[in-house]
Scaffold this motif. Structure first.
Motif, PDB file in Angstrom:
ATOM      1  N   LYS A  51       0.801  -1.222   0.000  1.00 37.57           N
ATOM      2  CA  LYS A  51       0.000   0.000   0.000  1.00 37.57           C
ATOM      3  C   LYS A  51       0.834   1.271   0.000  1.00 37.57           C
ATOM      4  CE  LYS A  51      -3.686  -2.241   2.567  1.00 37.57           C
ATOM      5  NZ  LYS A  51      -4.396  -2.304   3.844  1.00 37.57           N
ATOM      6  N   GLU A  52       2.061   1.175   0.508  1.00 37.60           N
ATOM      7  CA  GLU A  52       2.876   2.380   0.669  1.00 37.60           C
ATOM      8  C   GLU A  52       4.355   2.025   0.509  1.00 37.60           C
ATOM      9  OE1 GLU A  52       3.495   5.851   4.030  1.00 37.60           O
ATOM     10  OE2 GLU A  52       2.232   4.139   4.474  1.00 37.60           O
ATOM     11  N   LEU A  53       5.058   2.791  -0.287  1.00 34.06           N
ATOM     12  CA  LEU A  53       6.481   2.556  -0.509  1.00 34.06           C
ATOM     13  C   LEU A  53       7.301   3.727   0.025  1.00 34.06           C
ATOM     14  CD1 LEU A  53       6.257   1.190  -4.153  1.00 34.06           C
ATOM     15  CD2 LEU A  53       6.774  -0.118  -2.090  1.00 34.06           C
ATOM     16  N   PRO A  54       8.548   3.450   0.430  1.00 33.44           N
ATOM     17  CA  PRO A  54       9.408   4.552   0.893  1.00 33.44           C
ATOM     18  C   PRO A  54       9.922   5.364  -0.289  1.00 33.44           C
ATOM     19  CG  PRO A  54      10.639   2.512   0.862  1.00 33.44           C
ATOM     20  CD  PRO A  54       9.213   2.160   0.486  1.00 33.44           C
ATOM     21  N   GLU A  55      10.634   6.421   0.025  1.00 39.91           N
ATOM     22  CA  GLU A  55      11.279   7.216  -1.029  1.00 39.91           C
ATOM     23  C   GLU A  55      12.205   6.315  -1.838  1.00 39.91           C
ATOM     24  OE1 GLU A  55      13.319  10.597   0.611  1.00 39.91           O
ATOM     25  OE2 GLU A  55      11.707  10.899   2.063  1.00 39.91           O
ATOM     26  N   LYS A  58      15.892   4.969  -0.704  1.00 42.93           N
ATOM     27  CA  LYS A  58      16.124   5.313   0.699  1.00 42.93           C
ATOM     28  C   LYS A  58      16.181   4.011   1.499  1.00 42.93           C
ATOM     29  CE  LYS A  58      14.171   7.761   4.603  1.00 42.93           C
ATOM     30  NZ  LYS A  58      13.061   8.580   5.087  1.00 42.93           N
ATOM     31  N   TYR A  59      17.198   3.867   2.329  1.00 39.07           N
ATOM     32  CA  TYR A  59      17.338   2.639   3.113  1.00 39.07           C
ATOM     33  C   TYR A  59      16.325   2.601   4.249  1.00 39.07           C
ATOM     34  CZ  TYR A  59      21.456   1.309   0.564  1.00 39.07           C
ATOM     35  OH  TYR A  59      22.302   0.928  -0.437  1.00 39.07           O
ATOM     36  N   VAL A  60      15.688   1.433   4.380  1.00 39.67           N
ATOM     37  CA  VAL A  60      14.691   1.191   5.415  1.00 39.67           C
ATOM     38  C   VAL A  60      14.915  -0.215   5.969  1.00 39.67           C
ATOM     39  CG1 VAL A  60      12.960   2.722   4.364  1.00 39.67           C
ATOM     40  CG2 VAL A  60      12.995   0.294   3.757  1.00 39.67           C
ATOM     41  N   LEU A  61      14.241  -0.529   7.057  1.00 37.95           N
ATOM     42  CA  LEU A  61      14.255  -1.885   7.589  1.00 37.95           C
ATOM     43  C   LEU A  61      13.063  -2.622   7.003  1.00 37.95           C
ATOM     44  CD1 LEU A  61      15.470  -4.005   9.489  1.00 37.95           C
ATOM     45  CD2 LEU A  61      13.961  -3.109  11.277  1.00 37.95           C
ATOM     46  N   GLY A  62      13.337  -3.671   6.236  1.00 45.76           N
ATOM     47  CA  GLY A  62      12.279  -4.453   5.606  1.00 45.76           C
ATOM     48  C   GLY A  62      12.022  -5.739   6.368  1.00 45.76           C
ATOM     49  N   ALA A  65       7.160 -11.466   6.006  1.00 51.39           N
ATOM     50  CA  ALA A  65       6.298 -12.216   6.914  1.00 51.39           C
ATOM     51  C   ALA A  65       6.383 -13.721   6.690  1.00 51.39           C
ATOM     52  CB  ALA A  65       4.851 -11.741   6.774  1.00 51.39           C
ATOM     53  N   SER A  66       6.630 -14.166   5.459  1.00 47.41           N
ATOM     54  CA  SER A  66       6.618 -15.607   5.185  1.00 47.41           C
ATOM     55  C   SER A  66       7.813 -16.338   5.800  1.00 47.41           C
ATOM     56  CB  SER A  66       6.552 -15.876   3.685  1.00 47.41           C
ATOM     57  OG  SER A  66       7.683 -15.345   3.038  1.00 47.41           O
ATOM     58  N   ASP A  67       8.988 -15.716   5.818  1.00 51.64           N
ATOM     59  CA  ASP A  67      10.129 -16.398   6.440  1.00 51.64           C
ATOM     60  C   ASP A  67      10.678 -15.658   7.658  1.00 51.64           C
ATOM     61  OD1 ASP A  67      11.311 -14.335   5.052  1.00 51.64           O
ATOM     62  OD2 ASP A  67      12.541 -15.605   3.780  1.00 51.64           O
ATOM     63  N   ASN A  68       9.924 -14.660   8.128  1.00 47.00           N
ATOM     64  CA  ASN A  68      10.237 -13.958   9.375  1.00 47.00           C
ATOM     65  C   ASN A  68      11.669 -13.406   9.382  1.00 47.00           C
ATOM     66  OD1 ASN A  68       9.506 -12.984  11.894  1.00 47.00           O
ATOM     67  ND2 ASN A  68      10.280 -14.783  12.956  1.00 47.00           N
ATOM     68  N   THR A  69      12.049 -12.704   8.307  1.00 46.28           N
ATOM     69  CA  THR A  69      13.393 -12.136   8.220  1.00 46.28           C
ATOM     70  C   THR A  69      13.336 -10.616   8.097  1.00 46.28           C
ATOM     71  OG1 THR A  69      13.414 -12.408   5.819  1.00 46.28           O
ATOM     72  CG2 THR A  69      14.405 -14.180   7.132  1.00 46.28           C
ATOM     73  N   TYR A  70      14.372  -9.983   8.582  1.00 50.27           N
ATOM     74  CA  TYR A  70      14.543  -8.542   8.505  1.00 50.27           C
ATOM     75  C   TYR A  70      15.803  -8.242   7.712  1.00 50.27           C
ATOM     76  CZ  TYR A  70      11.361  -8.378  12.521  1.00 50.27           C
ATOM     77  OH  TYR A  70      10.285  -8.509  13.351  1.00 50.27           O
ATOM     78  N   ALA A  71      15.816  -7.131   6.993  1.00 53.68           N
ATOM     79  CA  ALA A  71      17.014  -6.711   6.269  1.00 53.68           C
ATOM     80  C   ALA A  71      16.943  -5.209   6.017  1.00 53.68           C
ATOM     81  CB  ALA A  71      17.138  -7.449   4.939  1.00 53.68           C
ATOM     82  N   VAL A  72      18.095  -4.574   6.000  1.00 43.91           N
ATOM     83  CA  VAL A  72      18.170  -3.167   5.615  1.00 43.91           C
ATOM     84  C   VAL A  72      18.222  -3.142   4.095  1.00 43.91           C
ATOM     85  CG1 VAL A  72      19.537  -1.064   5.707  1.00 43.91           C
ATOM     86  CG2 VAL A  72      19.291  -2.477   7.750  1.00 43.91           C
ATOM     87  N   VAL A  73      17.190  -2.549   3.509  1.00 43.35           N
ATOM     88  CA  VAL A  73      17.019  -2.583   2.054  1.00 43.35           C
ATOM     89  C   VAL A  73      16.600  -1.222   1.525  1.00 43.35           C
ATOM     90  CG1 VAL A  73      16.408  -5.032   1.989  1.00 43.35           C
ATOM     91  CG2 VAL A  73      14.615  -3.328   2.324  1.00 43.35           C
ATOM     92  N   LYS A  74      16.634  -1.112   0.202  1.00 47.66           N
ATOM     93  CA  LYS A  74      16.117   0.089  -0.470  1.00 47.66           C
ATOM     94  C   LYS A  74      15.212  -0.376  -1.601  1.00 47.66           C
ATOM     95  CE  LYS A  74      20.119   0.257  -3.307  1.00 47.66           C
ATOM     96  NZ  LYS A  74      20.946   0.336  -4.190  1.00 47.66           N
ATOM     97  N   TRP A  75      14.262   0.471  -1.963  1.00 45.86           N
ATOM     98  CA  TRP A  75      13.328   0.193  -3.055  1.00 45.86           C
ATOM     99  C   TRP A  75      13.782   0.991  -4.269  1.00 45.86           C
ATOM    100  CZ3 TRP A  75      10.000  -2.956  -5.015  1.00 45.86           C
ATOM    101  CH2 TRP A  75       9.072  -2.528  -5.968  1.00 45.86           C
TER     102      TRP A  75
END
Length: 103
Positions: A51-55, A58-62, A65-75
């Motif tokens: 529904k909503e994307l970052p700039e 721009k780096y964000v914490l992603g 939900a399916s594999d319960n993982t976090y990563a610092v990513v950019k779109w």
């Protein structure tokens, strides 16, 4: 009123009447928010990536939900990727916290 002050007021309203507080006790939400901010508290707001994307780029914490993982990513308008151009599935994202290295 900051988001933190608003959240504090809502939580106090939700818990009222609260046996932990005397009937005439008052909590200064503004002062409490200031103290929590000085201690480094930062409110986390998760955004639904469908529904909503970052700039752009721009780096964000992603979060996936399916594999319960976090990563610092950019779109980049095509993929969610990290510095090494490894792509990730991202269902939710949040701003990276601000840090003050000078203390």
């Amino acid at each position: 009123m900051t988001d933190l002050e608003h959240d504090l007021e809502l939580s106090l309203e939700w818990w009222t009447p609260n046996p932990c507080f005397e009937d005439d006790a008052e909590v200064d939400c503004e002062e409490t928010a200031k103290n929590l901010t000085e201690l480094g508290y930062q409110k986390i707001v998760w955004h639904d990536a469908k529904k909503e994307l970052p700039e752009l780029n721009k780096y964000v914490l992603g979060y996936c939900a399916s594999d319960n993982t976090y990563a610092v990513v950019k779109w980049d308008c095509v993929d969610w990727s990290d510095d090494n151009e490894v792509c990730y599935n991202v269902d939710y994202w949040t701003e990276l916290p601000k840090i003050n290295l000078e203390k």
